[in-house]
Scaffold this active site. Structure first.
Site, PDB file in Angstrom:
ATOM      1  N   HIS A 376       0.803  -1.234   0.000  1.00 30.73           N
ATOM      2  CA  HIS A 376       0.000   0.000   0.000  1.00 30.73           C
ATOM      3  C   HIS A 376       0.826   1.269   0.000  1.00 30.73           C
ATOM      4  CE1 HIS A 376      -3.902  -2.019   0.915  1.00 30.73           C
ATOM      5  NE2 HIS A 376      -3.095  -2.909   1.479  1.00 30.73           N
ATOM      6  N   LYS A 567      -8.584  13.711   4.767  1.00 32.62           N
ATOM      7  CA  LYS A 567      -7.679  12.564   4.710  1.00 32.62           C
ATOM      8  C   LYS A 567      -6.658  12.762   5.819  1.00 32.62           C
ATOM      9  CE  LYS A 567      -6.769  13.808   0.356  1.00 32.62           C
ATOM     10  NZ  LYS A 567      -6.769  12.635  -0.508  1.00 32.62           N
ATOM     11  N   ARG A 568      -5.827  11.730   6.101  1.00 31.23           N
ATOM     12  CA  ARG A 568      -4.778  11.922   7.091  1.00 31.23           C
ATOM     13  C   ARG A 568      -3.904  13.111   6.708  1.00 31.23           C
ATOM     14  NH1 ARG A 568      -4.112   7.952  11.128  1.00 31.23           N
ATOM     15  NH2 ARG A 568      -2.395   9.306  11.748  1.00 31.23           N
ATOM     16  N   LYS A 573       0.519  14.483   0.908  1.00 30.32           N
ATOM     17  CA  LYS A 573      -0.857  14.748   0.469  1.00 30.32           C
ATOM     18  C   LYS A 573      -1.096  16.238   0.208  1.00 30.32           C
ATOM     19  CE  LYS A 573      -2.670  10.756   3.095  1.00 30.32           C
ATOM     20  NZ  LYS A 573      -3.327   9.876   2.103  1.00 30.32           N
ATOM     21  N   THR A 675      -8.772   6.456  -1.725  1.00 30.80           N
ATOM     22  CA  THR A 675     -10.115   5.870  -1.835  1.00 30.80           C
ATOM     23  C   THR A 675     -11.178   6.931  -1.526  1.00 30.80           C
ATOM     24  OG1 THR A 675      -9.740   5.026   0.398  1.00 30.80           O
ATOM     25  CG2 THR A 675      -9.571   3.445  -1.407  1.00 30.80           C
ATOM     26  N   LYS A 679     -15.125   7.917  -3.162  1.00 31.23           N
ATOM     27  CA  LYS A 679     -16.360   8.218  -2.420  1.00 31.23           C
ATOM     28  C   LYS A 679     -16.955   9.538  -2.909  1.00 31.23           C
ATOM     29  CE  LYS A 679     -14.211   5.797   1.371  1.00 31.23           C
ATOM     30  NZ  LYS A 679     -13.320   5.949   2.536  1.00 31.23           N
TER      31      LYS A 679
HETATM   32  C1  26Q Z   1       3.464   0.608  10.463  1.00 33.19           C
HETATM   33  C2  26Q Z   1       4.366   0.328  11.481  1.00 33.19           C
HETATM   34  C3  26Q Z   1       4.173   0.821  12.768  1.00 33.19           C
HETATM   35  C4  26Q Z   1       3.058   1.576  13.037  1.00 33.19           C
HETATM   36  C5  26Q Z   1       2.149   1.852  12.032  1.00 33.19           C
HETATM   37  C6  26Q Z   1       2.355   1.367  10.750  1.00 33.19           C
HETATM   38  C7  26Q Z   1       1.392   1.673   9.668  1.00 33.19           C
HETATM   39  C8  26Q Z   1       0.038   1.704   9.935  1.00 33.19           C
HETATM   40  C9  26Q Z   1      -0.872   2.028   8.944  1.00 33.19           C
HETATM   41  C10 26Q Z   1       1.814   1.958   8.388  1.00 33.19           C
HETATM   42  C11 26Q Z   1       0.891   2.275   7.394  1.00 33.19           C
HETATM   43  C12 26Q Z   1      -0.458   2.310   7.664  1.00 33.19           C
HETATM   44  C13 26Q Z   1      -1.482   2.665   6.678  1.00 33.19           C
HETATM   45  C14 26Q Z   1      -1.245   2.924   5.408  1.00 33.19           C
HETATM   46  C15 26Q Z   1      -2.311   3.338   4.500  1.00 33.19           C
HETATM   47  O1  26Q Z   1      -3.436   3.592   4.917  1.00 33.19           O
HETATM   48  N1  26Q Z   1      -2.036   3.405   3.194  1.00 33.19           N
HETATM   49  C16 26Q Z   1      -3.051   3.795   2.226  1.00 33.19           C
HETATM   50  O2  26Q Z   1      -3.696   2.616   1.774  1.00 33.19           O
HETATM   51  C17 26Q Z   1      -4.814   2.937   0.960  1.00 33.19           C
HETATM   52  C18 26Q Z   1      -5.522   1.631   0.617  1.00 33.19           C
HETATM   53  O3  26Q Z   1      -4.770   0.909  -0.304  1.00 33.19           O
HETATM   54  C19 26Q Z   1      -4.393   3.713  -0.271  1.00 33.19           C
HETATM   55  O4  26Q Z   1      -5.558   4.110  -0.964  1.00 33.19           O
HETATM   56  C20 26Q Z   1      -3.589   4.951   0.123  1.00 33.19           C
HETATM   57  O5  26Q Z   1      -3.074   5.571  -1.049  1.00 33.19           O
HETATM   58  C21 26Q Z   1      -2.452   4.549   1.047  1.00 33.19           C
HETATM   59  O6  26Q Z   1      -1.772   5.714   1.503  1.00 33.19           O
END
Ligand code: 26Q
Length: 831
Positions: A376, A567-568, A573, A675, A679
């Site tokens: 991702h 978004k975050r 972004k 995503t 929406k």
């Molecule tokens: C990793 C290690 C330690 C703590 C947290 C994490 C961690 C947690 C969540 C790393 C990444 C995430 C989330 C990533 C994320 O949401 N990525 C998004 O995924 C979406 C679904 O595929 C995409 O549409 C987005 O582009 C992408 O940024």
């Protein structure tokens, strides 16, 4: 907490056979009263929306559970192949309205509540969000399991039951303040504890090699500190099809003998403290949407999820097939949601070899035909790595297995490219550069038969960049699965007025076949239909204004262009680019440059990771700019800037129906998919965006003339890095210069000197990875096009209709069908 023991005898038919629950208004109403009065102990004098929500949820939940059993039995009887979606995050949001929609009883419930003098909307708003995720990746998992149930695919979601979900955000003096989200405080009607399926998870200890009675050498993992994994199941209903699938979330608990042991030794306090350590594992969701590297607790969480889920599936397998695993890979598939659960590769090897006595080759054959990995992110800094030392201390047996997987793998690389030492170094699962580190993405790729990205561009860049070496070795493993969103939650349920207009116009087939929305296309030219479309969208904007009006403390003009970025908060972004545009608009107003002006409300929302200093600064900047603009009488109704606090799933359900313009403005090549973009499009917003992630496919579907494109392409971004000179760009562009002047002179931080210095410095740095300044001019010009387009109301409405009509591709039903056809190969099961 002592764990009960369970006899696995089958209960007699008489206690399992009961008549089906009624779905009519009178049945629902009678059950509601029974729960409200007899179960919750309230009466007519206590009119509490909270307890009414609980009673109603019990009514709905009963009807789910009925179908859940039937689905379970259908899967059992067919002994079908199953897939398991392993994810550290499931961002489910609220369950009630979704369950009513999927059971097809929304109107009946609405009537029943009305008859009792209750307002359904108010009850729905009593439910806390299940916020067990950060953003896109977690919400994708939730949309996926919705689509799996709707497509009647036997898929189980496996995750963690965090006691505390994503923090709740409030804004104090313009700054983000985090509050813990104790979402289970008032209980959770939707889950059922299944203590009888508790698993035991090992941590720590050491390994020894023993020779068994047959003279075979076996590794044993000894002196471990074990923790129990207790499953809690939530029903996941398909859309009006009788299927109810399972989301199984694991909670950590201290093992029962634990307390006794220490207690008898006389160390009561120590014992309770140790119990805490155990239960800490599922205490809190890590609120970073990028890597927070090296935290031991995070690695514990990951192994806890992988081990509990695999043991659960294997226990089930052994119960039915005994210890013959020859068909295991043909009947089971694990989809890894990013690298977070990728330790599952090594754990499956351990279970097959250490517990079920398979040899290495057979175990690898099974594992590498069972695992599939979805990536991702393209940001190299977000790729997970764990220090070998930490791994060895926490999971010594798994570290041994990873070393052995790596040895076999490097031998394969060597035979492909003899003597290519640099390639071995590049591809090794163990990075040797700064102390030994385990590269989790490489472990996932080596151990999986499928590796996919989440949009066309992203998958292409994985193959040509990040995972190039692996693509050269195994091109057949790599594939794309463009993301989607579920049209049940993101159109049918969140925008019932628009859904009704669509259904009245083209029938209701779109709910389960979103490509049917194409049939709306000809209606873009129908003036009467456009009037109806405008009326529905205006009402949605009004509802967005009414939603928590007290929080913004300002009046928004419903006829203004609603320009939304939620978004975050992340530098890539580029919420900053959005702010620069707002400041530019403010400058225009101040200079009377208002020919062809369009009134605008710019709404920005999103959470920053608590440790991400720059993201928090950007929130502060947005709020300070908002303060200045919104209180300037010259600006008046022409421009408003609002930060929407505590952005979450239930907020998006209210926001996306009311947006005119969707901001998708990441630096090209950085957003894997996005995503939120889908929406907004589905609900009739137009997109202003870069050629990034799924934006590219959105533009392809809707046509370039119905999309506001700007910015450098991914290739141009990479090419420009070498001679990027933002200061020169600023000097050459008077509009940009004016914006930077306002920022630099402290206009937005009059009594807070210097607080934005670092924000300004990154913008002006030739090393700014996000190249915000490079895209300013192109963005401003595209926004000018937006402004002009919005003034032609009929033309804008046409484009809005065409966007919705072209959004069919972005249903997770399509995405999941592709996962199934290309990777899982499951057969749908009618219930
Ligand atoms: C990793 C290690 C330690 C703590 C947290 C994490 C961690 C947690 C969540 C790393 C990444 C995430 C989330 C990533 C994320 O949401 N990525 C998004 O995924 C979406 C679904 O595929 C995409 O549409 C987005 O582009 C992408 O940024």
């Amino acid at each position: 907490m002592p764990h009960r023991s369970f006899t696995k005898s089958t209960p007699s038919a008489s206690i399992t056979k009961i008549p089906a629950l009624g779905m009519k208004v009178k049945d629902l109403s009678a059950d509601f009263k029974r729960y409200y009065i007899n179960r919750l102990g309230r009466d007519e004098n206590c009119r509490s929306p909270h307890y009414a929500y609980e009673a109603l949820s019990m009514v709905v939940s009963d009807r789910l559970i009925e179908r859940w059993k039937k689905t379970y039995n259908a899967y059992r009887e067919q002994d079908c192949k199953k897939a398991y979606y392993l994810s550290m995050e499931f961002l489910m949001g609220r369950a009630l309205s979704n369950a009513m929609l999927n059971l097809g009883i929304t109107d009946e419930i609405s009537q029943a509540m009305y008859d009792l003098g209750l307002e359904l909307e108010e009850l729905i708003d009593c439910e806390p969000d299940a916020g067990l995720g950060n953003g896109g990746l977690g919400r994708l998992a939730a949309c996926f399991i919705d689509s799996c149930a709707t497509l009647q695919l036997p898929v189980v979601g496996y995750g963690l039951r965090y006691e505390y979900g994503m923090f709740s955000q409030s804004i104090v003096n313009g700054e983000q303040v985090e509050k813990p989200d104790h979402w289970l405080r008032n209980g959770n009607i939707w889950e059922i504890e299944r203590a009888e399926y508790t698993q035991r998870i090992k941590f720590g200890g050491h390994t020894e090699v023993h020779t068994n009675a047959q003279g075979v050498k076996k590794t044993v993992w000894l002196d471990t500190h074990d923790i129990l994994a207790v499953p809690f199941d939530t029903p996941i209903p398909g859309f009006q099809n009788g299927t109810v699938n399972t989301l199984r979330l694991w909670k950590a608990a201290a093992r029962e003998e634990f307390d006794l042991q220490e207690f008898n030794a006389g160390d009561y306090a120590e014992s309770v403290a140790a119990k805490n350590t155990a239960e800490n594992i599922t205490m809190v969701l890590y609120p970073n949407d990028a890597n927070e590297n090296g935290k031991a607790l995070r690695l514990r969480q990951q192994y806890f999820l992988a081990s509990a889920s695999l043991q659960d599936v294997i226990a089930n397998w052994v119960g039915r097939h005994g210890t013959d695993f020859s068909e295991f890979a043909a009947k089971n598939c694990f989809q890894l949601n990013d690298t977070h659960p990728s330790i599952a590769v090594a754990e499956l090897m351990r279970l097959l070899i250490d517990i079920y006595d398979l040899d290495w080759k057979s175990a690898w054959e099974i594992t590498s035909k069972t695992m599939a990995y979805t990536n991702h992110t393209l940001l190299p800094e977000a790729l997970e790595k764990w220090s070998v030392g930490l791994f060895q201390a926490l999971l010594p047996r798994l570290m041994e297995i990873i070393f052995e997987i790596n040895a076999h793998f490097l031998a394969e690389v060597s035979s492909h490219w003899p003597g290519d030492v640099d390639r071995l170094r590049r591809m090794s699962i163990i990075e040797e550069d700064h102390g030994q580190q385990v590269r989790m993405a490489y472990l996932a790729i080596v151990g999986s038969y499928s590796v996919n990205g989440v949009a066309e561009l992203h998958s292409k860049l994985l193959q040509q960049g990040l995972f190039k070496d692996f693509y050269e070795l195994w091109p057949q493993k790599f594939n794309n699965k463009t993301n989607g969103v579920t049209p049940r939650r993101w159109l049918a349920s969140c925008n019932p007025e628009l859904a009704k207009l669509i259904t009245d116009t083209i029938g209701d087939g779109w709910i389960t076949d979103l490509s049917e929305l194409q049939k709306l296309k000809p209606f873009a030219d129908d003036a009467k239909f456009r009037k109806q479309w405008q009326a529905v969208r205006l009402a949605a904007k009004q509802r967005l204004i009414d939603y928590k009006r007290e929080e913004y403390e300002i009046e928004l003009n419903v006829n203004a262009l609603f320009d939304v970025q939620v978004k975050r908060m992340h530098e890539y972004k580029r919420q900053l680019l959005n702010v620069l545009h707002v400041i530019h608009l403010y400058n225009r107003l101040k200079h009377g440059d208002t020919a062809s002006w369009t009134d605008r409300c710019v709404l920005i929302g999103g959470k920053a990771a608590p440790g991400y200093v720059m993201a928090k600064k950007i929130i502060k900047l947005i709020n300070n700019v908002a303060q200045v603009i919104n209180s300037d009488p010259v600006v008046d109704d022409k421009l408003k800037l609002v930060f929407l606090p505590n952005y979450r799933v239930s907020a998006m359900e209210k926001i996306c129906p009311g947006a005119d313009l969707s901001e998708q403005i990441s630096t090209a090549g950085k957003e894997a998919s996005g995503t939120g973009n889908m929406k907004f499009m589905m609900n009739g917003a137009l997109t202003i965006g870069t050629l990034d992630g799924a934006n590219i496919e959105i533009r392809e579907e809707v046509g370039a003339e119905n999309f506001f494109l700007f910015g450098l392409t991914e290739e141009e971004v990479e090419a420009k890095r070498h001679d990027y000179d933002p200061v020169a760009i600023i000097q050459a562009d008077p509009d940009l210069q004016a914006v930077m002047n306002l920022l630099e002179c402290g206009h937005f931080n009059q009594f807070e000197p210097d607080i934005f210095n670092d924000v300004i410095a990154t913008l002006k740095s030739p090393h700014d990875p996000w190249m915000t300044i490079a895209d300013f001019r192109s963005y401003i010009d595209a926004q000018k096009q937006v402004e002009l387009a919005y003034q032609d109301k009929e033309q804008w409405t046409k484009m809005s209709i065409l966007n919705c009509a072209a959004s069919g591709k972005f249903s997770t039903d399509r995405t999941i069908s592709e996962y199934n056809d290309g990777i899982w190969k499951l057969t749908p099961v009618k219930v």
